[in-house]
Design an enzyme around this catalytic site. Structure first.
Site, mmCIF file in Angstrom:
data_model
loop_
_atom_site.group_PDB
_atom_site.id
_atom_site.type_symbol
_atom_site.label_atom_id
_atom_site.label_comp_id
_atom_site.label_asym_id
_atom_site.label_seq_id
_atom_site.Cartn_x
_atom_site.Cartn_y
_atom_site.Cartn_z
ATOM 1 N N GLU A 212 104.460 72.553 21.941
ATOM 2 C CA GLU A 212 104.939 71.528 22.862
ATOM 3 C C GLU A 212 106.372 71.777 23.315
ATOM 4 O O GLU A 212 106.697 71.553 24.478
ATOM 5 C CB GLU A 212 104.827 70.143 22.223
ATOM 6 C CG GLU A 212 105.265 69.016 23.138
ATOM 7 C CD GLU A 212 104.983 67.640 22.566
ATOM 8 O OE1 GLU A 212 105.703 66.696 22.932
ATOM 9 O OE2 GLU A 212 104.053 67.501 21.770
ATOM 10 N N SER B 240 106.984 66.895 17.391
ATOM 11 C CA SER B 240 105.676 67.524 17.195
ATOM 12 C C SER B 240 105.687 68.914 17.821
ATOM 13 O O SER B 240 105.924 69.062 19.015
ATOM 14 C CB SER B 240 104.579 66.671 17.836
ATOM 15 O OG SER B 240 104.499 65.410 17.208
ATOM 16 N N ARG C 134 101.480 65.784 28.146
ATOM 17 C CA ARG C 134 102.711 66.457 27.711
ATOM 18 C C ARG C 134 103.151 67.575 28.651
ATOM 19 O O ARG C 134 103.746 68.563 28.221
ATOM 20 C CB ARG C 134 102.571 67.001 26.285
ATOM 21 C CG ARG C 134 102.247 65.957 25.243
ATOM 22 C CD ARG C 134 103.325 64.869 25.166
ATOM 23 N NE ARG C 134 102.884 63.831 24.241
ATOM 24 C CZ ARG C 134 102.204 62.732 24.608
ATOM 25 N NH1 ARG C 134 101.905 62.537 25.885
ATOM 26 N NH2 ARG C 134 101.847 61.835 23.725
#
Length: 353
Positions: A341, A246, A169
């Site tokens: 994130e 998320s 990520r």
């Protein structure tokens, strides 16, 4: 010579984020293609203004005070294909809606992107975040990108994926506004089969063994169904989808430092390391689906505890208060730090206590 990007009259960034939060930008311009992106950024740089690139706004948390610079909306469209050594290389402009790109490849029987169906946002953001889901990530498919380098004021074509530091990520592009993705190229399968189905939940849904390959269209529909069940496919009438996806990444720890928690999902993450389920940690720390934040204006999704959602009438400050509560609760219970994130613009989570 390209036409100038258009300036919008409504400066609210909340109108351009999936959270529907965020204050105004000093100026918002809409760039219809790579040349307009370059022109808009060069103009802002010449004026000494800060620049914020906004695609679908699906991975942005913008401060209530807004952004004191120019926000450039990526709106350029365009797809093309080229056959190379038994694969098809897809070139997509940065402003292409990501799920439209996936749908177009599936419709042509090309495999590789189907597990990334239903992810909101624009194509240009996918290498920055190394977007991933259901056992596939951009690093598996990315060939190269074209970038605008703000330091040299030049366009760099065909920068290879290997040069982007793609990891879980993240990439060297994340949190760094010196290089802007203008277009990206992906290597896809031309044999009418999907990427290997590695994710156990998806394999069960499809009724196949892990690492099997299936019709890309069948895999796409299964992924979309799973994402809808978790409130992860955008729907303006569904507050569970008013999120940035998320909010926390799954923590990767040395095996020796990882807590032993009954029933917690974990995956190997390289020699001596393990990746833990952030959702599992959140739940076992006592935060269930629908757990509310300040005034009930924000909450964990009623379907998926990793998503922090805006229920209407809230603020970014409300959202960050909820994020801190969850992060600190997990740290207190398990001594594991969760990290956000999304890209936080003009705001931050205060240090863990």
């Amino acid at each position: 010579m390209s036409s100038p990007a258009s300036t919008t009259t409504d400066p609210r960034l909340s109108a351009h984020t999936t959270l529907r939060l965020g204050g105004p930008a000093a100026r918002i311009v809409r760039a219809e293609g790579a040349a307009e992106v370059v022109d808009a950024v060069r103009s802002a740089d010449a004026a000494g203004e800060r620049v914020l690139l906004v695609g679908g706004g699906s991975n942005l948390v913008v401060a209530d005070a807004g952004f004191d610079g120019t926000a450039v909306l990526l709106a350029g469209r365009g797809l093309s294909h080229e056959r190379r050594d038994g694969t098809v290389v897809l070139t997509a402009e940065a402003g292409e809606d990501w799920d439209d790109v996936v749908a177009a490849t599936v419709a042509e029987g090309l495999g590789g992107l189907e597990c990334l169906s239903g992810i909101p946002g624009r194509t240009g953001a996918t290498p920055v975040q190394n977007v991933g889901a259901y056992g596939v990530e951009i690093a598996d498919l990315l060939v190269d990108v074209d970038l605008y380098d703000r330091r040299t004021r030049t366009v760099r074509e065909h920068v290879p994926a290997a040069a982007l530091g793609l990891a879980y990520r993240t990439s060297v592009l994340k949190g760094n506004d010196d290089a802007i993705v203008l277009r990206a190229r992906f290597a896809l399968r031309a044999d009418g089969r999907s990427a290997p189905i590695r994710y156990a939940e998806l394999a069960r849904t499809l009724g196949v063994e892990q690492d099997s390959r299936v019709d890309p269209a069948v895999a796409r529909e299964a992924v979309l169904a799973l994402r809808r069940g978790k409130g992860m496919v955008l729907d303006a009438s569904d507050h569970d989808t008013w999120s940035a996806g998320s909010f926390f990444t799954n923590p990767v720890l040395a095996v020796a430092d990882a807590p032993v928690v009954d029933g917690l999902a974990a995956w190997p993450a390289g020699e001596g390391r393990v990746k833990l389920s952030a959702a599992g940690l959140i739940q076992q720390a006592g935060f269930g689906r629908g757990h509310t934040g300040p005034g009930g204006r924000v909450s964990l999704s009623t379907r998926h505890v990793l998503a922090l959602t805006h229920r209407g009438g809230g603020t970014t400050a409300d959202l960050l208060a909820l994020a801190r509560e969850v992060r600190d609760g997990v740290a207190d219970r398990f001594r594991v730090d969760l990290h956000p994130e999304p890209v936080l613009v003009g705001c931050a989570l205060r240090p863990a206590r």
